[in-house]
Design a protein around this motif. Structure first.
Motif, mmCIF file in Angstrom:
data_model
loop_
_atom_site.group_PDB
_atom_site.id
_atom_site.type_symbol
_atom_site.label_atom_id
_atom_site.label_comp_id
_atom_site.label_asym_id
_atom_site.label_seq_id
_atom_site.Cartn_x
_atom_site.Cartn_y
_atom_site.Cartn_z
ATOM 1 N N ARG A 18 0.841 -1.193 0.000
ATOM 2 C CA ARG A 18 0.000 0.000 0.000
ATOM 3 C C ARG A 18 0.873 1.237 0.000
ATOM 4 O O ARG A 18 1.923 1.273 0.611
ATOM 5 C CB ARG A 18 -0.905 0.011 1.235
ATOM 6 C CG ARG A 18 -1.810 -1.194 1.400
ATOM 7 C CD ARG A 18 -2.784 -0.955 2.536
ATOM 8 N NE ARG A 18 -3.518 -2.154 2.882
ATOM 9 C CZ ARG A 18 -3.404 -2.802 4.026
ATOM 10 N NH1 ARG A 18 -2.571 -2.361 4.941
ATOM 11 N NH2 ARG A 18 -4.104 -3.887 4.273
ATOM 12 N N SER A 19 0.379 2.277 -0.658
ATOM 13 C CA SER A 19 1.114 3.533 -0.660
ATOM 14 C C SER A 19 0.982 4.203 0.702
ATOM 15 O O SER A 19 0.114 3.869 1.511
ATOM 16 C CB SER A 19 0.549 4.450 -1.744
ATOM 17 O OG SER A 19 -0.761 4.881 -1.386
ATOM 18 N N LYS A 20 1.832 5.163 0.964
ATOM 19 C CA LYS A 20 1.780 5.887 2.230
ATOM 20 C C LYS A 20 0.462 6.644 2.365
ATOM 21 O O LYS A 20 -0.076 6.767 3.466
ATOM 22 C CB LYS A 20 2.961 6.844 2.322
ATOM 23 C CG LYS A 20 4.306 6.145 2.517
ATOM 24 C CD LYS A 20 5.435 7.147 2.693
ATOM 25 C CE LYS A 20 6.764 6.443 2.938
ATOM 26 N NZ LYS A 20 7.887 7.420 3.091
ATOM 27 N N ARG A 21 -0.064 7.153 1.258
ATOM 28 C CA ARG A 21 -1.345 7.869 1.297
ATOM 29 C C ARG A 21 -2.463 6.932 1.727
ATOM 30 O O ARG A 21 -3.328 7.283 2.545
ATOM 31 C CB ARG A 21 -1.664 8.465 -0.066
ATOM 32 C CG ARG A 21 -0.792 9.658 -0.447
ATOM 33 C CD ARG A 21 -1.050 10.072 -1.876
ATOM 34 N NE ARG A 21 -2.420 10.531 -2.079
ATOM 35 C CZ ARG A 21 -2.945 10.738 -3.284
ATOM 36 N NH1 ARG A 21 -2.223 10.518 -4.373
ATOM 37 N NH2 ARG A 21 -4.178 11.164 -3.401
ATOM 38 N N VAL A 22 -2.458 5.708 1.171
ATOM 39 C CA VAL A 22 -3.485 4.733 1.531
ATOM 40 C C VAL A 22 -3.325 4.306 2.982
ATOM 41 O O VAL A 22 -4.307 4.187 3.719
ATOM 42 C CB VAL A 22 -3.421 3.516 0.592
ATOM 43 C CG1 VAL A 22 -4.354 2.407 1.076
ATOM 44 C CG2 VAL A 22 -3.783 3.927 -0.830
ATOM 45 N N GLU A 23 -2.086 4.088 3.414
ATOM 46 C CA GLU A 23 -1.838 3.692 4.795
ATOM 47 C C GLU A 23 -2.359 4.737 5.773
ATOM 48 O O GLU A 23 -2.884 4.420 6.843
ATOM 49 C CB GLU A 23 -0.330 3.469 5.023
ATOM 50 C CG GLU A 23 0.236 2.234 4.369
ATOM 51 C CD GLU A 23 -0.154 0.954 5.079
ATOM 52 O OE1 GLU A 23 -0.879 1.030 6.082
ATOM 53 O OE2 GLU A 23 0.258 -0.125 4.626
ATOM 54 N N ALA A 24 -2.228 6.003 5.412
ATOM 55 C CA ALA A 24 -2.693 7.074 6.288
ATOM 56 C C ALA A 24 -4.217 7.177 6.285
ATOM 57 O O ALA A 24 -4.831 7.538 7.291
ATOM 58 C CB ALA A 24 -2.074 8.405 5.859
ATOM 59 N N LEU A 25 -4.831 6.857 5.142
ATOM 60 C CA LEU A 25 -6.273 7.015 4.998
ATOM 61 C C LEU A 25 -7.057 5.828 5.566
ATOM 62 O O LEU A 25 -8.164 6.005 6.078
ATOM 63 C CB LEU A 25 -6.609 7.196 3.519
ATOM 64 C CG LEU A 25 -8.006 7.702 3.146
ATOM 65 C CD1 LEU A 25 -8.267 9.071 3.775
ATOM 66 C CD2 LEU A 25 -8.152 7.767 1.630
ATOM 67 N N THR B 56 -11.457 8.255 -2.028
ATOM 68 C CA THR B 56 -10.521 9.161 -2.683
ATOM 69 C C THR B 56 -10.232 10.331 -1.758
ATOM 70 O O THR B 56 -11.087 10.715 -0.952
ATOM 71 C CB THR B 56 -11.090 9.682 -4.018
ATOM 72 O OG1 THR B 56 -10.137 10.571 -4.618
ATOM 73 C CG2 THR B 56 -12.389 10.446 -3.811
ATOM 74 N N ASP B 57 -9.032 10.868 -1.848
ATOM 75 C CA ASP B 57 -8.716 12.095 -1.116
ATOM 76 C C ASP B 57 -8.578 13.263 -2.094
ATOM 77 O O ASP B 57 -8.071 14.321 -1.757
ATOM 78 C CB ASP B 57 -7.444 11.937 -0.284
ATOM 79 C CG ASP B 57 -6.242 11.542 -1.106
ATOM 80 O OD1 ASP B 57 -6.389 11.382 -2.342
ATOM 81 O OD2 ASP B 57 -5.159 11.385 -0.532
#
Length: 205
Positions: A15-22, A124-125
Motif C-alpha cells: 500500500r502507498s503511504k497515502r493509503v496507509e494514512a487514509l 478518494t482524497d
C-alpha cells in the motif's frame, strides 16, 4: 443457516503511504456508520459487537467488526463470545477489514466453513469527477421529504415487509446523525443517499 463472514480483509500488494494514512480513518468512519444503525453497541477488547433485537433479519445491525487482537491466542474466546451474544439469531456475521488482526481469523473462519462475501468500499482524497445526472439534489428537511425517502427505501427492498421494517428501523436511528438527500426529476423523488462527514472525511451511502 450457514454462518457468514462478510468483508474480507485480505489484500495483495504494497500500500502507498497515502493509503496507509487514509485506511484507519476510513475504517473508523465505517465502524461509526454501522454502529449508529444498531440498537445496541458493545465496544470490548475483543471486537465491536452490534445487535438490533428490533431488526433481527438485518445483517448490518447484527454483526461483529473491528477485530484488533494481538495474536491468534484469543480466537477461541472471540468466537465463543460471538455465539453467546448472537445465540438468538440463526446466523453469525463477522466483518473483516484491511486492519483486521490477526490475519489468522480469516483463515480460521474459512476452514470452519464460513462463507465469504466481499464488500467494496471506494475512497478518494481528491476531487470527485464524473458527469452529474440531470436531477436536482435536495436535502431531506421536512416530513413530506421523509415520506418520499421511506417510500424509496421500501421500493428498493422489494415486497418483503420484514426486511423493509428492519431497514427503516436503522434509518430512523441514523436520522439525526446523517444528512439525507433526495434526487428529484421534476417533483418526483427518484433516488436517495445519506452523508456523514467527520474530520475532513465524508461517507456517502
Amino acid at each position: 443457516t450457514s454462518p457468514a463472514a462478510a468483508g474480507s480483509g485480505a489484500c495483495s500488494g504494497a500500500r502507498s503511504k497515502r493509503v496507509e494514512a487514509l485506511l484507519p480513518r476510513v475504517c473508523d468512519l465505517l465502524d461509526e456508520y454501522h454502529a449508529l444503525g444498531a440498537a445496541e453497541v458493545a465496544d470490548t477488547d475483543l471486537a465491536l459487537f452490534l445487535r438490533s433485537s428490533d431488526a433481527p433479519h438485518r445483517y448490518d445491525g447484527n454483526h461483529v467488526r473491528r477485530v484488533r487482537l494481538p495474536d491468534a491466542s484469543r480466537l477461541d474466546e472471540l468466537l465463543a463470545e460471538v455465539d453467546r451474544r448472537y445465540a438468538h439469531l440463526p446466523f453469525r456475521a463477522i466483518r473483516l477489514d484491511p486492519l483486521t488482526a490477526p490475519p489468522a481469523l480469516e483463515a480460521r473462519l474459512l476452514l470452519e466453513g464460513w462463507s465469504c462475501r466481499n464488500e467494496i468500499v471506494l475512497g478518494t482524497d481528491g476531487p470527485i469527477g464524473g458527469r452529474a445526472a440531470e436531477v436536482e439534489i435536495r436535502a431531506v428537511s421536512d416530513e413530506a421529504a421523509w415520506e418520499d425517502l421511506t417510500r424509496l427505501v421500501g421500493a428498493d427492498l422489494g415486497d418483503d415487509a420484514t426486511f423493509q421494517l428492519d431497514e427503516l428501523m436503522a434509518m430512523h436511528r441514523r436520522r439525526s446523525a446523517f444528512v439525507w438527500h433526495l434526487a428529484y426529476v421534476g417533483d418526483e423523488a427518484v433516488g436517495a443517499f445519506s452523508e456523514r462527514a467527520r474530520e475532513g472525511l465524508a461517507l456517502g451511502q
